[in-house]
Write an enzyme that holds these catalytic residues in place. Structure first.
Site, PDB file in Angstrom:
ATOM      1  N   LYS A  74      -4.118  -1.857  -1.405  1.00  0.00           N
ATOM      2  CA  LYS A  74      -2.844  -1.137  -1.289  1.00  0.00           C
ATOM      3  C   LYS A  74      -2.556  -0.846   0.188  1.00  0.00           C
ATOM      4  O   LYS A  74      -3.446  -0.981   1.038  1.00  0.00           O
ATOM      5  CB  LYS A  74      -2.908   0.152  -2.103  1.00  0.00           C
ATOM      6  CG  LYS A  74      -3.985   1.117  -1.655  1.00  0.00           C
ATOM      7  CD  LYS A  74      -4.194   2.230  -2.679  1.00  0.00           C
ATOM      8  CE  LYS A  74      -5.270   3.175  -2.237  1.00  0.00           C
ATOM      9  NZ  LYS A  74      -5.606   4.155  -3.290  1.00  0.00           N
ATOM     10  N   TYR A  89       2.543  15.576  28.558  1.00  0.00           N
ATOM     11  CA  TYR A  89       3.533  16.519  28.027  1.00  0.00           C
ATOM     12  C   TYR A  89       2.872  17.847  27.696  1.00  0.00           C
ATOM     13  O   TYR A  89       1.768  17.887  27.139  1.00  0.00           O
ATOM     14  CB  TYR A  89       4.140  15.963  26.740  1.00  0.00           C
ATOM     15  CG  TYR A  89       5.131  14.843  26.965  1.00  0.00           C
ATOM     16  CD1 TYR A  89       6.275  15.026  27.736  1.00  0.00           C
ATOM     17  CD2 TYR A  89       4.916  13.599  26.383  1.00  0.00           C
ATOM     18  CE1 TYR A  89       7.184  14.001  27.917  1.00  0.00           C
ATOM     19  CE2 TYR A  89       5.824  12.569  26.553  1.00  0.00           C
ATOM     20  CZ  TYR A  89       6.961  12.762  27.330  1.00  0.00           C
ATOM     21  OH  TYR A  89       7.852  11.749  27.505  1.00  0.00           O
TER      22      TYR A  89
HETATM   23  C1  LIG Z   1      -6.963   4.031  -3.450  1.00  0.00           C
HETATM   24  C2  LIG Z   1      -7.666   3.989  -4.741  1.00  0.00           C
HETATM   25  C3  LIG Z   1      -8.962   3.509  -4.816  1.00  0.00           C
HETATM   26  C4  LIG Z   1      -9.775   3.145  -3.586  1.00  0.00           C
HETATM   27  O1  LIG Z   1     -10.166   4.342  -2.950  1.00  0.00           O
HETATM   28  P1  LIG Z   1     -11.140   4.305  -1.664  1.00  0.00           P
HETATM   29  O2  LIG Z   1     -11.432   5.739  -1.414  1.00  0.00           O
HETATM   30  O3  LIG Z   1     -10.352   3.701  -0.558  1.00  0.00           O
HETATM   31  O4  LIG Z   1     -12.301   3.504  -2.053  1.00  0.00           O
HETATM   32  C5  LIG Z   1      -9.542   3.394  -6.069  1.00  0.00           C
HETATM   33  N1  LIG Z   1      -8.869   3.753  -7.182  1.00  0.00           N
HETATM   34  C6  LIG Z   1      -7.613   4.233  -7.144  1.00  0.00           C
HETATM   35  C7  LIG Z   1      -6.935   4.609  -8.405  1.00  0.00           C
HETATM   36  C8  LIG Z   1      -6.975   4.380  -5.936  1.00  0.00           C
HETATM   37  O5  LIG Z   1      -5.730   4.861  -5.890  1.00  0.00           O
END
Ligand SMILES: *Cc1c(COP(=O)(O)O)cnc(C)c1O
Length: 365
Positions: free
Chosen positions: A35, A256
């Site tokens: 993702k 800044y």
């Molecule tokens: C993002 C996600 C993962 C992976 O999580 P990590 O902490 O990056 O390993 C697994 N399951 C679901 C449902 C997620 O949304």
């Protein structure tokens, strides 16, 4: 010449980290979670390394479409399921597996016309209170899905809130198990932290594991454990160069808001990297950074396109020097992204996902 900033994706590290996940999974199948454009690494850039996974898990239909175009014919899972009834047509066309976590999604499925029945992942809210059916309502949702001709396989799924921390997962997995004990179907519960910390138990490995961050070489439970502890290799390096040098006297300030004041003579390097490149703005003075592979610190506030680093005591450093914001320096020195993130009050996931479009990316095979 373009600005000297460059992100490098280390394909061999991606492969190595997937192997680590596979070994931890001990025969459970592995979803490579991609993702957020593969946690900022780019789906098309990680695809080759992750072909060895059993499937890809993601959120966006566009990302699923992209994987099919890249030639992936295996499983693809939509972790949040569909957002409107029309999405189911795309699921049928691309043969996507999808999460189901609301009654509305079941309603849409019951109206959906499809030649090939769908595989669904039924989410239980076992305590995180984000997505899914409560244990009290889970079995009714399962029974509804099971009665639909549009569905041919229901996997049982939950997600942990504290796999990386002290609270742990027992309270959630006990509820999950008690609720699903006599239901048929594959199980999937483990994210990276659960896979690394808790997967000695077969019930945590289940049939499918869902590692994300560990595949990119970042530790999910830093600072308790770093990536080296888990045998992971960083898959992204963000590097740039010093483009200007200033010599300061006591009382001079940097950047800044003048939040940093020199207490004696200092040398300051200005680096072509700012928050518009995805570098976290909230670190202020003291975030670790490597110059020519030597550890030093940022000074003052991060600006949109630049940040300042302390070159005092680094006589070799000057305009053109290599700066490693995170990842691996030319001399092999490592700066974990989670260490940078922690100094900026966030977690390693965030700067990786935030890598800006304007940063050129090179894939090192
Ligand atoms: C993002 C996600 C993962 C992976 O999580 P990590 O902490 O990056 O390993 C697994 N399951 C679901 C449902 C997620 O949304």
């Amino acid at each position: 010449m373009p600005r000297p900033i460059l992100a490098t994706i280390h394909t061999s590290a991606l492969r190595h980290n997937l192997d680590v996940a596979r070994r931890r999974a001990q025969g459970a199948r592995v979803w490579a979670v991609v993702k957020a454009n593969a946690y900022g690494h780019g789906i098309e850039r990680v695809f080759d390394a992750f072909r060895a996974a059993d499937g890809f898990a993601l959120l966006d239909l566009a990302e699923a479409e992209q994987l099919r175009q890249l030639g992936w014919r295996g499983p693809i899972l939509l972790l949040e399921g569909v957002f409107e009834p029309r999405d189911l047509e795309i699921c049928s066309r691309l043969s996507l597996w999808h999460a189901v976590h609301t009654d509305a999604q079941i309603d849409w499925l019951s109206q959906h016309k499809t030649q090939v029945p769908h595989r669904v992942f039924l989410l239980m809210n076992s305590g995180m209170n984000r997505l899914g059916f409560t244990p009290a309502r889970y079995r009714a949702a399962w029974a509804r899905l099971n009665a639909l001709p549009q569905v041919d396989d229901i996997a049982l799924v939950t997600h942990f809130s504290d796999a990386d921390g002290d609270r742990g997962i027992a309270h959630q997995i006990d509820v999950f198990e008690a609720t699903t004990r006599d239901l048929p179907g594959e199980r999937s519960v483990a994210n990276s932290a659960a896979l690394l910390r808790h997967a000695d138990a077969a019930r945590v490995r289940g049939d499918w594991v869902r590692p994300g961050i560990m595949l990119y070489g970042s530790s999910p439970d830093y600072p308790a454990h770093d990536a080296t502890h888990w045998g992971l290799q960083p898959a992204m390096t963000l590097a740039s160069r010093v483009i200007g040098v200033q010599h300061l006297e006591a009382g001079d300030t940097v950047g800044y808001g003048s939040t940093f004041t020199a207490d004696g003579p200092m040398v300051v390097g200005t680096v072509a990297c700012g928050y518009a490149d995805g570098y976290p703005r909230h670190g202020g003075t003291g975030t670790p950074v490597l110059v020519n592979g030597v550890r030093t610190r940022t000074l003052g506030r991060v600006s949109m396109d630049m940040l300042a680093v302390d070159l005092t005591g680094l006589p070799q450093a000057g305009v053109g020097s290599e700066v490693t914001l995170w990842g691996r320096a030319g001399n092999g020195a490592l700066l974990p992204v989670e260490e940078v993130a922690t100094a900026a009050g966030t977690i390693g996931y965030e700067p990786l996902c935030a890598l800006a479009l304007r940063v050129p990316v090179r894939v090192e095979t």
